[in-house]
Design a protein around this motif. Structure first.
Motif, short mmCIF file in Angstrom:
data_model
loop_
_atom_site.label_atom_id
_atom_site.label_comp_id
_atom_site.label_asym_id
_atom_site.label_seq_id
_atom_site.Cartn_x
_atom_site.Cartn_y
_atom_site.Cartn_z
N LEU A 214 -70.80 2.25 -50.78
CA LEU A 214 -70.05 3.47 -50.49
C LEU A 214 -70.98 4.59 -50.04
O LEU A 214 -70.70 5.31 -49.07
N GLY A 215 -72.08 4.76 -50.76
CA GLY A 215 -73.02 5.80 -50.38
C GLY A 215 -73.77 5.48 -49.11
O GLY A 215 -73.99 6.35 -48.25
N SER A 216 -74.16 4.21 -48.94
CA SER A 216 -75.02 3.86 -47.82
C SER A 216 -74.30 3.86 -46.48
O SER A 216 -74.92 4.13 -45.45
N ILE A 217 -73.02 3.57 -46.47
CA ILE A 217 -72.31 3.55 -45.19
C ILE A 217 -72.23 4.96 -44.60
O ILE A 217 -72.31 5.15 -43.38
N VAL A 218 -72.10 5.95 -45.47
CA VAL A 218 -72.12 7.34 -45.01
C VAL A 218 -73.54 7.76 -44.64
O VAL A 218 -73.80 8.34 -43.59
N GLY A 219 -74.50 7.41 -45.50
CA GLY A 219 -75.89 7.78 -45.27
C GLY A 219 -76.46 7.16 -44.01
O GLY A 219 -77.23 7.80 -43.28
N GLY A 220 -76.08 5.92 -43.71
CA GLY A 220 -76.59 5.26 -42.51
C GLY A 220 -76.17 5.98 -41.25
O GLY A 220 -76.97 6.16 -40.32
N TYR A 221 -74.90 6.40 -41.21
CA TYR A 221 -74.42 7.10 -40.02
C TYR A 221 -75.04 8.49 -39.91
O TYR A 221 -75.46 8.91 -38.83
N VAL A 222 -75.13 9.19 -41.04
CA VAL A 222 -75.77 10.51 -41.04
C VAL A 222 -77.22 10.39 -40.58
O VAL A 222 -77.71 11.20 -39.79
N GLY A 223 -77.92 9.36 -41.07
CA GLY A 223 -79.31 9.16 -40.69
C GLY A 223 -79.48 8.93 -39.20
O GLY A 223 -80.46 9.39 -38.60
N SER A 224 -78.54 8.22 -38.59
CA SER A 224 -78.64 7.99 -37.14
C SER A 224 -78.50 9.28 -36.36
O SER A 224 -79.16 9.47 -35.33
N ARG A 225 -77.67 10.20 -36.84
CA ARG A 225 -77.53 11.49 -36.16
C ARG A 225 -78.80 12.32 -36.31
O ARG A 225 -79.19 13.06 -35.41
#
Length: 251
Positions: A214-225
């Motif tokens: 749950l946390g990583s799916i949001v973090g992964g996308y934020v990290g790409s930005r």
């Protein structure tokens, strides 16, 4: 787990997701936390891989425009890292967890050195005429090393993103933002295949898997930005610093 531990794991998933898509040392954050809440190392490792798989997938989606610039290399990365991770996952389940402990920190430090000197060395090679044309296709050496990174990613993975940046940086003449996108895709490919194996044969802490995911799916996308907006020099410095930190922690 207590409520506090659940929130810590959720936050670790988000932070690790950001690291997956930027500097590539996600397990440096999340793995010690899983061990700290009481999971045995092998269970924590497998749980960590499964829980962070969404980060690589969402990060790759965030980098989709960069990946479209090099579709052939993207497919090479997917196939090689996926195949390599099968061997890595088998090694994790079959070998003593301490087998690679003495080697991994030095391997990460070496790849940090490669990432740091790659621009200067590549320019020197071009001036010497070793490469007349920009390299945009993965050659045999790059392909082989990509498989090796996949093996390591399936086995443990801390620093595998840094290793992939070094491999792609030396094997191809691409912008660092594209290399970072390909690195994130490599992590995703290795984690997906390793996770499929772990789902069948490994012991997993399912509550932890869910919170990490749950946390990583949001973090992964934020990290790409974040990653696509960082200046190349700053991003390279952060990757090297993160790799050195990983080597120190793991030594």
């Amino acid at each position: 787990m207590t409520l506090v531990e659940q929130l810590v794991v959720l936050a670790a998933g988000f932070g690790a997701g950001v690291l997956t898509s930027t500097v590539g040392v996600a397990s440096l954050l999340s793995f010690p936390i899983l061990v700290g809440i009481g999971l045995p190392p092998v269970v924590a490792n497998a749980t960590n891989t499964v829980g962070l798989t969404p980060a690589g997938l969402s990060g790759s989606w965030g980098y989709r425009s960069e990946l479209r610039e090099q579709p052939r290399v993207a497919w090479v990365v997917i196939v090689t890292c996926a195949l390599g991770s099968i061997g890595g996952a088998v090694l994790l389940l079959a070998l003593d967890p301490s087998v690679f402990e003495s080697v991994v920190p030095w391997l990460i430090l070496f790849t940090c050195l490669l990432v740091g000197v790659q621009p200067q060395l590549s320019r020197w090679l071009r001036r010497r005429g070793a490469e007349a044309e920009p390299r945009t296709d993965a050659g045999p050496a790059t392909t082989l090393m990509s498989v090796v990174v996949g093996v390591y990613g399936g086995y443990f993975g801390a620093g595998s993103g840094v290793m992939m940046v070094a491999v792609l940086g030396f094997g191809l003449d691409l912008d660092l933002r594209v290399v970072n996108a390909l690195k994130t895709l490599a992590v995703a490919a290795a984690n997906v295949v390793a996770s499929l194996i772990f789902l069948v044969v490994a012991d997993l802490a399912w509550t932890v898997v869910g919170l990490l995911a749950l946390g990583s799916i949001v973090g992964g996308y934020v990290g790409s930005r974040i990653g696509r907006r960082l200046p190349p020099t700053l991003l390279r410095c952060l990757i090297v610093a993160a790799g050195i930190a990983a080597a120190v922690v793991l030594s």
